[in-house]
Design a protein around this motif. Structure first.
Motif, PDB file in Angstrom:
ATOM      1  N   LYS A 190      44.979 -13.831  84.822  1.00 56.05           N
ATOM      2  CA  LYS A 190      45.701 -14.640  83.837  1.00 56.05           C
ATOM      3  C   LYS A 190      45.678 -13.976  82.454  1.00 56.05           C
ATOM      4  N   LYS A 191      46.846 -14.008  81.811  1.00 54.25           N
ATOM      5  CA  LYS A 191      46.919 -13.546  80.417  1.00 54.25           C
ATOM      6  C   LYS A 191      46.683 -14.771  79.531  1.00 54.25           C
ATOM      7  N   ILE A 192      45.578 -14.714  78.802  1.00 51.14           N
ATOM      8  CA  ILE A 192      45.080 -15.924  78.135  1.00 51.14           C
ATOM      9  C   ILE A 192      45.249 -15.835  76.615  1.00 51.14           C
ATOM     10  N   LEU A 193      45.733 -16.912  76.030  1.00 54.45           N
ATOM     11  CA  LEU A 193      45.751 -17.039  74.573  1.00 54.45           C
ATOM     12  C   LEU A 193      44.615 -17.993  74.200  1.00 54.45           C
ATOM     13  N   LEU A 194      43.567 -17.450  73.603  1.00 48.04           N
ATOM     14  CA  LEU A 194      42.372 -18.219  73.251  1.00 48.04           C
ATOM     15  C   LEU A 194      42.530 -18.783  71.829  1.00 48.04           C
ATOM     16  N   ILE A 195      42.173 -20.062  71.675  1.00 50.25           N
ATOM     17  CA  ILE A 195      42.459 -20.789  70.428  1.00 50.25           C
ATOM     18  C   ILE A 195      41.200 -21.341  69.781  1.00 50.25           C
ATOM     19  N   ASP A 196      41.095 -21.215  68.463  1.00 47.96           N
ATOM     20  CA  ASP A 196      40.045 -21.946  67.746  1.00 47.96           C
ATOM     21  C   ASP A 196      40.638 -22.468  66.438  1.00 47.96           C
ATOM     22  N   ASP A 197      39.889 -23.349  65.768  1.00 50.00           N
ATOM     23  CA  ASP A 197      40.427 -23.863  64.502  1.00 50.00           C
ATOM     24  C   ASP A 197      40.254 -22.830  63.385  1.00 50.00           C
ATOM     25  N   VAL A 198      39.048 -22.274  63.259  1.00 52.74           N
ATOM     26  CA  VAL A 198      38.845 -21.252  62.225  1.00 52.74           C
ATOM     27  C   VAL A 198      38.138 -20.042  62.819  1.00 52.74           C
ATOM     28  N   MET A 199      38.321 -18.903  62.179  1.00 51.81           N
ATOM     29  CA  MET A 199      37.556 -17.721  62.558  1.00 51.81           C
ATOM     30  C   MET A 199      36.768 -17.275  61.333  1.00 51.81           C
ATOM     31  N   THR A 200      35.436 -17.212  61.493  1.00 49.37           N
ATOM     32  CA  THR A 200      34.602 -16.693  60.401  1.00 49.37           C
ATOM     33  C   THR A 200      34.101 -15.311  60.810  1.00 49.37           C
ATOM     34  N   THR A 201      32.931 -15.244  61.471  1.00 47.17           N
ATOM     35  CA  THR A 201      32.476 -13.908  61.919  1.00 47.17           C
ATOM     36  C   THR A 201      33.151 -13.496  63.229  1.00 47.17           C
ATOM     37  N   GLY A 202      33.680 -14.455  63.974  1.00 41.70           N
ATOM     38  CA  GLY A 202      34.285 -14.141  65.266  1.00 41.70           C
ATOM     39  C   GLY A 202      33.306 -14.228  66.422  1.00 41.70           C
ATOM     40  N   ALA A 203      32.036 -14.586  66.144  1.00 45.24           N
ATOM     41  CA  ALA A 203      31.012 -14.618  67.204  1.00 45.24           C
ATOM     42  C   ALA A 203      31.362 -15.619  68.310  1.00 45.24           C
ATOM     43  N   THR A 204      31.782 -16.809  67.915  1.00 44.34           N
ATOM     44  CA  THR A 204      32.113 -17.836  68.906  1.00 44.34           C
ATOM     45  C   THR A 204      33.296 -17.396  69.766  1.00 44.34           C
ATOM     46  N   LEU A 205      34.335 -16.886  69.103  1.00 46.57           N
ATOM     47  CA  LEU A 205      35.524 -16.447  69.841  1.00 46.57           C
ATOM     48  C   LEU A 205      35.190 -15.291  70.778  1.00 46.57           C
ATOM     49  N   ALA A 206      34.336 -14.371  70.327  1.00 46.53           N
ATOM     50  CA  ALA A 206      33.969 -13.230  71.172  1.00 46.53           C
ATOM     51  C   ALA A 206      33.191 -13.699  72.400  1.00 46.53           C
ATOM     52  N   ALA A 207      32.283 -14.658  72.201  1.00 45.51           N
ATOM     53  CA  ALA A 207      31.511 -15.177  73.340  1.00 45.51           C
ATOM     54  C   ALA A 207      32.442 -15.853  74.345  1.00 45.51           C
ATOM     55  N   CYS A 208      33.410 -16.611  73.858  1.00 46.66           N
ATOM     56  CA  CYS A 208      34.383 -17.262  74.753  1.00 46.66           C
ATOM     57  C   CYS A 208      35.222 -16.211  75.477  1.00 46.66           C
TER      58      CYS A 208
END
Ligand SMILES: [Zn+2]
Length: 230
Positions: A190-208
């Motif tokens: 699957k080609k996934i578009l990952l979404i969050d409300d804000v990006m600060t350091t990016g740690a949370t998004l990278a873990a996801c």
């Protein structure tokens, strides 16, 4: 018919106002007035999706493709007001509205190259206290315009303390093993578009992103509502 009268009556007693400037809204306006909409601090990340400061933040933490932010975050600016309304003033539908506006920008630029949109999940306790996941609302608005589905099988397994006042490395340690994909769900190819409300350091998004890639995801792009100096 009676229902319409009732709605008119409500509108008379409690006129709908713009989430930002508090001006009364016309019937054709929803949540934000035309003037505020025209002044949203929209970024141009979608024009340099693979070569920008947000993408650089993720280098070494994960392997993702395009990285975008809809709005530029500035303290006390319009984007902070919007995030405040969305998260703390019970305005979930504001997330859908922002998602549909940004969805049109992405659709015009890229078409719809993704299979699913996936929001960064809240811990169930936080979801319960807020009543909704603001990132999921933004994801739903995007998905409606891009005509793809929202995948909600990404789960937050641990309650993490606030990330504020933690170093980049501490933030990464804090979230590295927090996420899991629900058993039985297929993200294979699957080609996934990952979404969050804000990006600060990016740690949370990278873990996801890493969790989704380990679960078989073919590629990950990222879109957030706002990014910048928090
Ligand atoms: Zn306004």
């Amino acid at each position: 018919m009676r229902f319409t009268y009732y709605e008119d009556f409500l509108a008379l007693v409690f006129p709908k106002t713009c989430c930002i400037c508090r001006r009364s809204l016309f019937d054709f306006e929803k949540l934000l007035c035309k003037i505020c909409l025209s002044q949203l601090p929209v970024t141009h990340y979608h024009l340099r999706p693979e070569d920008n400061d947000l993408k650089s933040k993720l280098t070494g933490l994960t392997d993702v493709g395009r990285v975008f932010s809809f709005l530029r975050f500035t303290k006390k600016g319009m984007s902070q007001q919007i995030l405040h309304q969305l998260k703390y003033k019970h305005k979930p539908e504001l997330g859908n509205l922002l998602g549909s506006i940004y969805g049109r920008i992405l659709l015009d630029t890229f078409g719809s190259p993704w299979d699913v949109v996936t929001p960064v999940p809240l811990h169930p306790l936080k979801f319960k206290s807020r009543g909704y996941n603001q990132s999921e609302r933004f994801a739903q608005g995007l998905a409606d315009v891009l005509e793809i589905s929202v995948y909600t099988g990404l789960k937050r397994m641990k309650y993490t303390e606030t990330q504020t006042n933690k170093s980049r490395w501490q933030r990464w340690e804090n979230v590295e093993t927090v996420f899991e994909v629900a058993s039985g769900s297929s993200l294979e190819d699957k080609k996934i578009l990952l979404i969050d409300d804000v990006m600060t350091t990016g740690a949370t998004l990278a873990a996801c992103a890493n969790t989704l890639l380990e679960a078989g995801g073919k590629s990950i792009d990222i879109a957030v509502i706002a990014a910048g100096r928090m």
